[in-house]
Scaffold this motif. Structure first.
Motif, PDB file in Angstrom:
ATOM      1  N   LEU A 246      55.204 -22.300  53.958  1.00 43.52           N
ATOM      2  CA  LEU A 246      56.458 -23.044  53.753  1.00 43.52           C
ATOM      3  C   LEU A 246      56.486 -23.873  52.475  1.00 43.52           C
ATOM      4  O   LEU A 246      57.556 -24.132  51.929  1.00 43.52           O
ATOM      5  CB  LEU A 246      56.732 -23.973  54.938  1.00 43.52           C
ATOM      6  N   ALA A 247      55.300 -24.293  51.995  1.00 44.42           N
ATOM      7  CA  ALA A 247      55.264 -25.133  50.790  1.00 44.42           C
ATOM      8  C   ALA A 247      55.913 -24.438  49.604  1.00 44.42           C
ATOM      9  O   ALA A 247      56.430 -25.091  48.696  1.00 44.42           O
ATOM     10  CB  ALA A 247      53.821 -25.519  50.450  1.00 44.42           C
ATOM     11  N   GLU A 248      55.923 -23.100  49.632  1.00 43.51           N
ATOM     12  CA  GLU A 248      56.532 -22.383  48.501  1.00 43.51           C
ATOM     13  C   GLU A 248      58.014 -22.724  48.353  1.00 43.51           C
ATOM     14  O   GLU A 248      58.569 -22.638  47.256  1.00 43.51           O
ATOM     15  CB  GLU A 248      56.369 -20.868  48.690  1.00 43.51           C
ATOM     16  N   ALA A 249      58.637 -23.117  49.437  1.00 42.61           N
ATOM     17  CA  ALA A 249      60.063 -23.469  49.370  1.00 42.61           C
ATOM     18  C   ALA A 249      60.293 -24.804  48.659  1.00 42.61           C
ATOM     19  O   ALA A 249      61.431 -25.130  48.299  1.00 42.61           O
ATOM     20  CB  ALA A 249      60.665 -23.510  50.766  1.00 42.61           C
ATOM     21  N   ARG A 250      59.226 -25.566  48.451  1.00 40.34           N
ATOM     22  CA  ARG A 250      59.377 -26.845  47.728  1.00 40.34           C
ATOM     23  C   ARG A 250      59.347 -26.647  46.222  1.00 40.34           C
ATOM     24  O   ARG A 250      59.629 -27.571  45.468  1.00 40.34           O
ATOM     25  CB  ARG A 250      58.265 -27.823  48.147  1.00 40.34           C
ATOM     26  N   ASP A 251      58.945 -25.464  45.794  1.00 43.10           N
ATOM     27  CA  ASP A 251      58.901 -25.169  44.353  1.00 43.10           C
ATOM     28  C   ASP A 251      60.116 -24.313  44.008  1.00 43.10           C
ATOM     29  O   ASP A 251      60.147 -23.116  44.271  1.00 43.10           O
ATOM     30  CB  ASP A 251      57.611 -24.443  44.007  1.00 43.10           C
ATOM     31  N   LYS A 252      61.110 -24.925  43.418  1.00 46.20           N
ATOM     32  CA  LYS A 252      62.378 -24.232  43.141  1.00 46.20           C
ATOM     33  C   LYS A 252      62.412 -23.609  41.751  1.00 46.20           C
ATOM     34  O   LYS A 252      63.463 -23.124  41.317  1.00 46.20           O
ATOM     35  CB  LYS A 252      63.553 -25.196  43.301  1.00 46.20           C
ATOM     36  N   PHE A 253      61.302 -23.660  41.038  1.00 46.75           N
ATOM     37  CA  PHE A 253      61.277 -23.059  39.696  1.00 46.75           C
ATOM     38  C   PHE A 253      61.073 -21.546  39.790  1.00 46.75           C
ATOM     39  O   PHE A 253      60.200 -21.075  40.508  1.00 46.75           O
ATOM     40  CB  PHE A 253      60.179 -23.696  38.839  1.00 46.75           C
ATOM     41  N   ILE A 254      61.883 -20.806  39.041  1.00 47.43           N
ATOM     42  CA  ILE A 254      61.728 -19.353  38.991  1.00 47.43           C
ATOM     43  C   ILE A 254      61.411 -18.869  37.577  1.00 47.43           C
ATOM     44  O   ILE A 254      61.264 -17.680  37.351  1.00 47.43           O
ATOM     45  CB  ILE A 254      62.986 -18.631  39.543  1.00 47.43           C
ATOM     46  N   SER A 255      61.338 -19.791  36.636  1.00 48.56           N
ATOM     47  CA  SER A 255      60.800 -19.518  35.297  1.00 48.56           C
ATOM     48  C   SER A 255      60.395 -20.876  34.756  1.00 48.56           C
ATOM     49  O   SER A 255      60.624 -21.910  35.408  1.00 48.56           O
ATOM     50  CB  SER A 255      61.847 -18.865  34.384  1.00 48.56           C
ATOM     51  N   GLU A 256      59.828 -20.889  33.587  1.00 49.27           N
ATOM     52  CA  GLU A 256      59.411 -22.186  33.044  1.00 49.27           C
ATOM     53  C   GLU A 256      60.601 -23.143  32.943  1.00 49.27           C
ATOM     54  O   GLU A 256      60.454 -24.356  33.114  1.00 49.27           O
ATOM     55  CB  GLU A 256      58.781 -21.978  31.652  1.00 49.27           C
ATOM     56  N   HIS A 257      61.778 -22.589  32.680  1.00 51.34           N
ATOM     57  CA  HIS A 257      62.948 -23.448  32.422  1.00 51.34           C
ATOM     58  C   HIS A 257      64.033 -23.353  33.497  1.00 51.34           C
ATOM     59  O   HIS A 257      65.129 -23.865  33.292  1.00 51.34           O
ATOM     60  CB  HIS A 257      63.556 -23.083  31.064  1.00 51.34           C
ATOM     61  N   ASN A 258      63.762 -22.639  34.585  1.00 45.74           N
ATOM     62  CA  ASN A 258      64.827 -22.438  35.577  1.00 45.74           C
ATOM     63  C   ASN A 258      64.441 -22.933  36.966  1.00 45.74           C
ATOM     64  O   ASN A 258      63.393 -22.546  37.498  1.00 45.74           O
ATOM     65  CB  ASN A 258      65.224 -20.961  35.668  1.00 45.74           C
ATOM     66  N   HIS A 259      65.314 -23.731  37.531  1.00 42.95           N
ATOM     67  CA  HIS A 259      65.174 -24.327  38.857  1.00 42.95           C
ATOM     68  C   HIS A 259      66.442 -23.942  39.612  1.00 42.95           C
ATOM     69  O   HIS A 259      67.546 -24.245  39.167  1.00 42.95           O
ATOM     70  CB  HIS A 259      65.061 -25.841  38.680  1.00 42.95           C
ATOM     71  N   VAL A 260      66.288 -23.273  40.727  1.00 40.94           N
ATOM     72  CA  VAL A 260      67.457 -22.658  41.364  1.00 40.94           C
ATOM     73  C   VAL A 260      68.540 -23.667  41.753  1.00 40.94           C
ATOM     74  O   VAL A 260      69.714 -23.298  41.850  1.00 40.94           O
ATOM     75  CB  VAL A 260      67.090 -21.788  42.591  1.00 40.94           C
ATOM     76  N   HIS A 261      68.162 -24.901  41.975  1.00 38.70           N
ATOM     77  CA  HIS A 261      69.199 -25.887  42.316  1.00 38.70           C
ATOM     78  C   HIS A 261      69.634 -26.728  41.106  1.00 38.70           C
ATOM     79  O   HIS A 261      70.825 -26.974  40.925  1.00 38.70           O
ATOM     80  CB  HIS A 261      68.729 -26.780  43.468  1.00 38.70           C
ATOM     81  N   GLN A 262      68.679 -27.101  40.278  1.00 40.76           N
ATOM     82  CA  GLN A 262      69.073 -27.904  39.105  1.00 40.76           C
ATOM     83  C   GLN A 262      69.881 -27.090  38.102  1.00 40.76           C
ATOM     84  O   GLN A 262      70.604 -27.661  37.273  1.00 40.76           O
ATOM     85  CB  GLN A 262      67.830 -28.508  38.438  1.00 40.76           C
ATOM     86  N   ASP A 263      69.781 -25.771  38.161  1.00 43.68           N
ATOM     87  CA  ASP A 263      70.582 -24.931  37.253  1.00 43.68           C
ATOM     88  C   ASP A 263      72.052 -24.855  37.657  1.00 43.68           C
ATOM     89  O   ASP A 263      72.880 -24.347  36.899  1.00 43.68           O
ATOM     90  CB  ASP A 263      70.014 -23.502  37.203  1.00 43.68           C
ATOM     91  N   ARG A 264      72.364 -25.311  38.843  1.00 43.41           N
ATOM     92  CA  ARG A 264      73.782 -25.336  39.249  1.00 43.41           C
ATOM     93  C   ARG A 264      74.564 -26.282  38.329  1.00 43.41           C
ATOM     94  O   ARG A 264      74.035 -27.287  37.872  1.00 43.41           O
ATOM     95  CB  ARG A 264      73.925 -25.830  40.695  1.00 43.41           C
ATOM     96  N   ARG A 265      75.831 -25.942  38.111  1.00 42.54           N
ATOM     97  CA  ARG A 265      76.688 -26.804  37.288  1.00 42.54           C
ATOM     98  C   ARG A 265      77.910 -27.183  38.130  1.00 42.54           C
ATOM     99  O   ARG A 265      79.025 -26.686  37.899  1.00 42.54           O
ATOM    100  CB  ARG A 265      77.073 -26.065  36.004  1.00 42.54           C
ATOM    101  N   PRO A 266      77.692 -28.079  39.101  1.00 38.73           N
ATOM    102  CA  PRO A 266      78.760 -28.354  40.074  1.00 38.73           C
ATOM    103  C   PRO A 266      80.047 -28.871  39.438  1.00 38.73           C
ATOM    104  O   PRO A 266      81.119 -28.687  40.010  1.00 38.73           O
ATOM    105  CB  PRO A 266      78.129 -29.369  41.033  1.00 38.73           C
ATOM    106  N   GLY A 267      79.947 -29.470  38.280  1.00 44.65           N
ATOM    107  CA  GLY A 267      81.161 -29.913  37.604  1.00 44.65           C
ATOM    108  C   GLY A 267      82.090 -28.776  37.226  1.00 44.65           C
ATOM    109  O   GLY A 267      83.287 -28.992  36.995  1.00 44.65           O
ATOM    110  N   LEU A 268      81.546 -27.579  37.167  1.00 45.70           N
ATOM    111  CA  LEU A 268      82.354 -26.407  36.800  1.00 45.70           C
ATOM    112  C   LEU A 268      82.832 -25.627  38.020  1.00 45.70           C
ATOM    113  O   LEU A 268      83.638 -24.704  37.868  1.00 45.70           O
ATOM    114  CB  LEU A 268      81.544 -25.466  35.900  1.00 45.70           C
ATOM    115  N   TYR A 269      82.308 -25.927  39.218  1.00 37.51           N
ATOM    116  CA  TYR A 269      82.629 -25.087  40.381  1.00 37.51           C
ATOM    117  C   TYR A 269      83.870 -25.609  41.120  1.00 37.51           C
ATOM    118  O   TYR A 269      84.159 -26.767  41.118  1.00 37.51           O
ATOM    119  CB  TYR A 269      81.458 -25.011  41.357  1.00 37.51           C
TER     120      TYR A 269
END
Lengths: 269, 269
Positions: A246-269
Motif C-alpha cells: 500500500l505504501a506505493e500509493a503514497r508516492d504520486k510521482f510518475i516521472s522526475e517532474h510529474n505528480h499525478v495530483h499536483q499536475d492537475r490544474r483545477p483553475g482550468l477545469y
C-alpha cells in the motif's frame, strides 16, 4: 506500511433471501481470516433485482440489523476490515443502495451510492455524501459502489482525500463486448487506479436474477492500474487474493517532474 | 452524420530535422487522401527530445511557418482535417508543445499542451486554454496532446463541450509493464472514451531519440471504449484506418435511465 492481503470474494446472493445471504457472507468472511481486508459484492445482504421500492424495503436493514451486527462481530473476531453492500432502510419507506465499511474495532462507516444505475433510480434514494476515506491501521481505505466508479470525478475525490486503497462492491451487469476484449468495467477500474496511483479492489457478483446476469469480473489492481488478480469475466464463484504494497500509493510521482495530483490544474477545469 | 474514415499514421520524426519531418508528414497526409481526418504524432514537425529551450526554439515555427503552411495547403487540396503536433514559437524565446487542427477550408486552430510531461516542464510554456472543440462538416472534433489525456477532467471538458471525436497526437514514452498487458496509456484512452461516449484517435510515434523510446501504441477506439484499430505496442511505422459512425457519440445513454453526462452530480464534486 508493509504489504497487506486483500480478498475479493465473488458470490451470488439470492434476492430477498436474507438468511441465505447472511450465511453466505459469514462463510466468505471466515474464509478470509488472516487477510486484512475483505470486499464482498454490492447488495450482498439483499440481492439486486428488485421490482419496486416496496420489495426492496422489505429486504432492507438498518445499521443495527442482523447482517450488519454479524459483520461487526466478525470484523472484531477476525481482526479484518469488511467492505460489503447492503440494502439500507431509511425513513419513510425509503431505501438506499449502501455499503458498510467496518473496521476491526467495530467502527462502522456507511456510504450510500451516489450514482444510481438504471432502474435503481426508481427504487433507491441516492446518497449525497462523498465516498468515505477512513484511517485504518493498514492505511487509508476508501469505498464506493459500482456505477460510482464510472464517474472519474468521484474516484478523484477519494484519491485526493488520500485513499491508498479503494474498495468497491459492484454488480456489473453483463452486456455485449468484442470477443477477446477485457470487459470495459475492468478497463475503467485500471484507469481510475493509474491516474490516481491508488490500489482498487472491486468485488463483483455472479449468477442470475430475473433475467439479469453479471460480468463476474472481480478485479484487484495495483497503483499502476495493472491487475494483480481477476480482471476476466468468470461467471461463477471466485475468491481473489492479492498482496498490496500500500505504501506505493503514497508516492504520486510518475516521472522526475510529474505528480499525478499536483499536475492537475483545477483553475482550468 | 454517416461513418467517416480516420487515419492515424505512426511515424518517427527526427529531432531538429525540419525538412525531413515536413516531407514525412506530407507523404503521410497524401497517403490518407480520401479519409476525412488524419492524426499525426505530437511534435511531428520538430522531434521530441530537446536538451533545452534554446534547442527547441531553434526548431520551432510560428503558425505561418513552412510546416503549417504546407499542412494548410494539403488540407485544402485533399479536403481532409489534419491534426498534428508542432513546436510553436512564442514571443521572447519561449516555445509551446502545440498542435494544429486544420479544416479543409484552411481554418487553423492551435492548441497548446496544458499538462506537460517530465522535462517538457523545463522547455515548454504550458497552455492556459481548454482543449478546442470545433464544428466541422463531419461533426465536432476536439484535440489535446499526450499527457493531457491522463487528466480525466481535461478529457471531460472536451466531451462536455460536445466533442464527437477527440484527436490526440501523442509521444507515449515506453516503460515497464506486466507481460501480456495492454499498455496503460491505451487503457486510459479506452476509459476516457467510454465514460464520455466519444470516439478517440490517438497517434503515437516510434523510433528512438537520445535514449528515449516510445510505446508505438497508436489507437482508435469507439464510443464504448473498445479498440477499432491499433491498441498494441508496435515500435515501427503503422498506418491505422478506421470507419467511425460518429453519430453514436451523440447518444449518451448507456441504459434506459443512464446518460453519461447527465448522471454527473457536479454539485458534489
Amino acid at each position: 506500511m508493509t504489504s497487506i492481503t486483500v480478498v475479493c470474494h465473488q458470490l451470488a446472493p439470492r434476492i430477498g433471501d436474507l438468511d441465505y445471504n447472511r450465511a453466505l457472507s459469514e462463510s466468505a468472511i471466515r474464509g478470509a481470516s488472516g487477510a486484512q481486508v475483505i470486499v464482498l459484492p454490492e447488495l450482498m445482504q439483499s440481492g439486486y433485482a428488485f421490482d419496486n421500492r416496496g420489495e426492496a424495503h422489505a429486504a432492507s436493514e438498518t445499521d443495527d440489523g442482523p447482517t450488519l451486527s454479524l459483520w461487526r462481530a466478525l470484523a472484531s473476531e477476525l481482526d479484518i476490515i469488511i467492505v460489503a453492500g447492503f440494502c439500507e432502510r431509511l425513513s419513510a419507506g425509503r431505501v438506499a443502495n449502501s455499503l458498510a465499511l467496518i473496521q476491526p474495532a467495530g467502527r462502522l462507516t456507511v456510504y450510500r451510492k451516489a450514482h444510481l444505475w438504471d432502474r435503481e433510480k426508481l427504487i433507491f434514494t441516492p446518497g449525497t455524501e462523498p465516498p468515505p476515506v477512513v484511517e485504518t491501521k493498514i492505511g487509508r481505505v476508501a469505498a464506493m459502489i459500482c456505477y460510482d466508479l464510472e464517474l472519474p470525478e468521484w474516484v478523484r475525490l477519494a484519491a485526493l482525500a488520500g485513499a491508498d486503497l479503494l474498495c468497491a462492491p459492484v454488480n456489473w451487469p453483463d452486456g455485449p463486448r468484442p470477443a477477446d476484449e477485457r470487459p470495459g468495467e475492468i478497463v475503467r477500474v485500471q484507469a481510475n487506479a493509474a491516474v490516481n496511483r491508488m490500489f482498487i479492489a472491486a468485488c463483483d457478483r455472479y449468477g442470475e436474477e430475473r433475467g439479469i446476469t453479471w460480468v463476474g469480473g472481480s478485479t484487484i489492481v495495483d497503483a499502476n492500474g495493472y491487475p494483480l488478480a481477476g480482471a476476466v469475466s468468470h461467471q461463477r464463484e471466485q475468491r481473489l487474493v492479492a498482496q498490496l504494497p500500500l505504501a506505493e500509493a503514497r508516492d504520486k510521482f510518475i516521472s522526475e517532474h510529474n505528480h499525478v495530483h499536483q499536475d492537475r490544474r483545477p483553475g482550468l477545469y
